[in-house]
Design an enzyme around this catalytic site. Structure first.
Site, PDB file in Angstrom:
ATOM      1  N   GLY A 208       0.824  -1.199   0.000  1.00  0.00           N
ATOM      2  CA  GLY A 208       0.000   0.000   0.000  1.00  0.00           C
ATOM      3  C   GLY A 208       0.859   1.249   0.000  1.00  0.00           C
ATOM      4  O   GLY A 208       2.058   1.210  -0.277  1.00  0.00           O
ATOM      5  N   ASN A 209       0.247   2.368   0.310  1.00  0.00           N
ATOM      6  CA  ASN A 209       0.966   3.630   0.381  1.00  0.00           C
ATOM      7  C   ASN A 209       0.352   4.513   1.456  1.00  0.00           C
ATOM      8  O   ASN A 209      -0.632   4.137   2.101  1.00  0.00           O
ATOM      9  CB  ASN A 209       0.982   4.326  -0.988  1.00  0.00           C
ATOM     10  CG  ASN A 209      -0.418   4.562  -1.531  1.00  0.00           C
ATOM     11  OD1 ASN A 209      -1.192   5.334  -0.974  1.00  0.00           O
ATOM     12  ND2 ASN A 209      -0.741   3.882  -2.625  1.00  0.00           N
ATOM     13  N   ARG A 210       0.891   5.700   1.635  1.00  0.00           N
ATOM     14  CA  ARG A 210       0.520   6.565   2.756  1.00  0.00           C
ATOM     15  C   ARG A 210      -0.653   7.489   2.461  1.00  0.00           C
ATOM     16  O   ARG A 210      -0.999   8.318   3.301  1.00  0.00           O
ATOM     17  CB  ARG A 210       1.727   7.412   3.158  1.00  0.00           C
ATOM     18  CG  ARG A 210       2.897   6.642   3.730  1.00  0.00           C
ATOM     19  CD  ARG A 210       4.110   7.558   3.885  1.00  0.00           C
ATOM     20  NE  ARG A 210       3.771   8.796   4.585  1.00  0.00           N
ATOM     21  CZ  ARG A 210       4.412   9.944   4.423  1.00  0.00           C
ATOM     22  NH1 ARG A 210       5.416  10.010   3.569  1.00  0.00           N
ATOM     23  NH2 ARG A 210       4.048  11.014   5.106  1.00  0.00           N
ATOM     24  N   SER A 211      -1.271   7.401   1.313  1.00  0.00           N
ATOM     25  CA  SER A 211      -2.321   8.355   0.969  1.00  0.00           C
ATOM     26  C   SER A 211      -3.508   8.248   1.917  1.00  0.00           C
ATOM     27  O   SER A 211      -4.055   7.163   2.142  1.00  0.00           O
ATOM     28  CB  SER A 211      -2.796   8.124  -0.469  1.00  0.00           C
ATOM     29  OG  SER A 211      -3.831   9.018  -0.785  1.00  0.00           O
TER      30      SER A 211
END
Length: 407
Positions: A208-211
């Protein structure tokens, strides 16, 4: 946040009136002067002492109270914004007909600033042809009538017609005041993506990512404040749904791509603000991958590329007038700085505008603030200084609106 303003908060006679007390509190905490004008039916749900205690002002529904001050004219004329919530089917009908049979409808006729209706009613009432026609009439006159939320109604019923959450209604009001209240996107359908996709490795783990989705939600809220019909495709976001926005929830890059393609078919503008994974695990394990006792036997995860959603949307526009906007979170490296990478991506993706922001402390991911440079295919670059994500959202819509063909 907008500068302190004078707001008329009209309260219709629906059970959702109890939630509007929290809207009032949020607006007064924001420094605004708020005059509450309930209908007589609204006072049967929430009595005048509640509104007076929270607003610090006298409350009445009667045009004959303090008649020497001519309140039925003065209140609407002096307002920077008239916000009506809940806007019941009856109240929408009276407003559309130009009735002036109580203090609130009189104030609506004398208002010279922006007027926003936040409907709440049962689904059948919202979908009735009479309500549909009344909403169209009010929108044609320049009012913003937002779409109601979907969820639990009174009793055991659920469906479209729920009042949005108080924070989101207050946020919508702030957006209208900040922009100036011109519904310049009225009659337009826009699609926005938000959040970050997740590509699952097993039932527990994912890439995933930090958005956080805050920028996409700010874009959706700003478009609704400007009168647009908004579809928001949200990937793994925990924020409250923006007021007046239809939300489609997705998890993976593939799901997001499918949802965006489906929604974009009838859209005037598409804004890809979501952080979409570039890679996903090539294989999915049905059971949790166990940790081996031997550290040397750590599993190797093979990755494969995901589809390029932005490039696909730009290349397969349903009509020539659709405006496509991309976002690029960049960092500089040995091969170029942030803007050089952004210009290369703008050319590669084929979109009309690319919002380039250098991610870092207190901007970009997981922050309420952002700053960016918006690149266009005509070679222009519009810098947006560090500030709230709502400010960047309105600049994006300014640039989109300038590129949309006449309705």
């Amino acid at each position: 946040m907008s500068t302190p303003s004078e707001i008329v908060l009209g309260v219709g006679g629906g059970i959702a009136a109890y939630k509007v007390a929290e809207v009032l509190r949020r607006l007064t905490e924001g420094g605004h002067g708020v005059t509450v004008v309930p209908t007589s039916a609204a006072l049967r749900f929430v009595a005048a002492p509640t509104w007076e205690a929270l607003s610090g002002r006298r409350v009445s529904a009667d045009v004959f109270d303090d008649v020497h001050d001519v309140p039925h004219v003065r209140i609407g004329r002096q307002a920077d914004l008239v916000l009506v919530a809940p806007a019941t089917a009856d109240l929408l009908a009276r407003a559309a007909a130009g009735r002036a049979d109580d203090l609130l409808t009189s104030a609506l006729l004398t208002a010279r600033g922006p007027v926003v209706f936040v409907p709440a009613m049962h689904t059948e009432m919202w979908e009735h042809p009479a309500t549909v026609a009344n909403v169209e009439t009010l929108r044609a006159r320049g009012a913003v009538v937002v779409e109601p939320a979907v969820g639990r109604l009174t009793g055991v019923d659920s469906g479209k017609g729920r009042l949005p959450e108080p924070d989101e209604i207050a946020g919508l009001a702030e957006d209208v005041l900040t922009h100036g209240g011109e519904p310049d996107l009225a009659g337009r359908h826009v699609v926005v993506s938000a959040g970050g996709t997740r590509e699952h490795l097993d039932p527990v783990r994912f890439l995933g990512n930090r958005s956080s989705g805050r920028q996409g939600y700010a874009l959706a809220r700003a478009a609704a404040a400007r009168g647009a019909r908004v579809t928001l495709v949200a990937a793994n976001v925990t924020l409250d749904d923006p007021a007046g926005v239809d939300v489609v929830r997705v998890t993976s890059a593939a799901e997001l791509g499918e949802a965006m393609v489906a929604a974009a078919g009838a859209a005037d503008a598409v804004v890809m603000a979501a952080a979409v994974a570039d890679f996903r695990p090539a294989a999915y394990a049905d059971q949790k991958i166990k940790k081996s006792a031997d550290d040397a036997e750590a599993p190797v995860v093979r990755l494969e590329r995901t589809g390029d959603v932005l490039a696909h949307l730009a290349a397969h526009r349903p009509h020539g007038g659709q405006v496509v906007v991309g976002f690029a979170a960049e960092t500089g490296d040995d091969s170029g700085d942030v803007l050089e990478h952004g210009r290369a991506k703008l050319a590669a993706k084929g979109c009309d505008l690319l919002v380039v922001n250098e991610v870092g402390a207190d901007r970009g991911f997981e922050s309420a603030q952002n700053e960016a440079v918006i690149l266009a295919t005509d070679g222009t670059a519009v810098p947006v200084p560090h500030g709230p994500k709502s400010a960047l959202a309105h600049v994006v819509w300014d640039l989109v609106g300038a590129r949309l063909p006449s309705p």
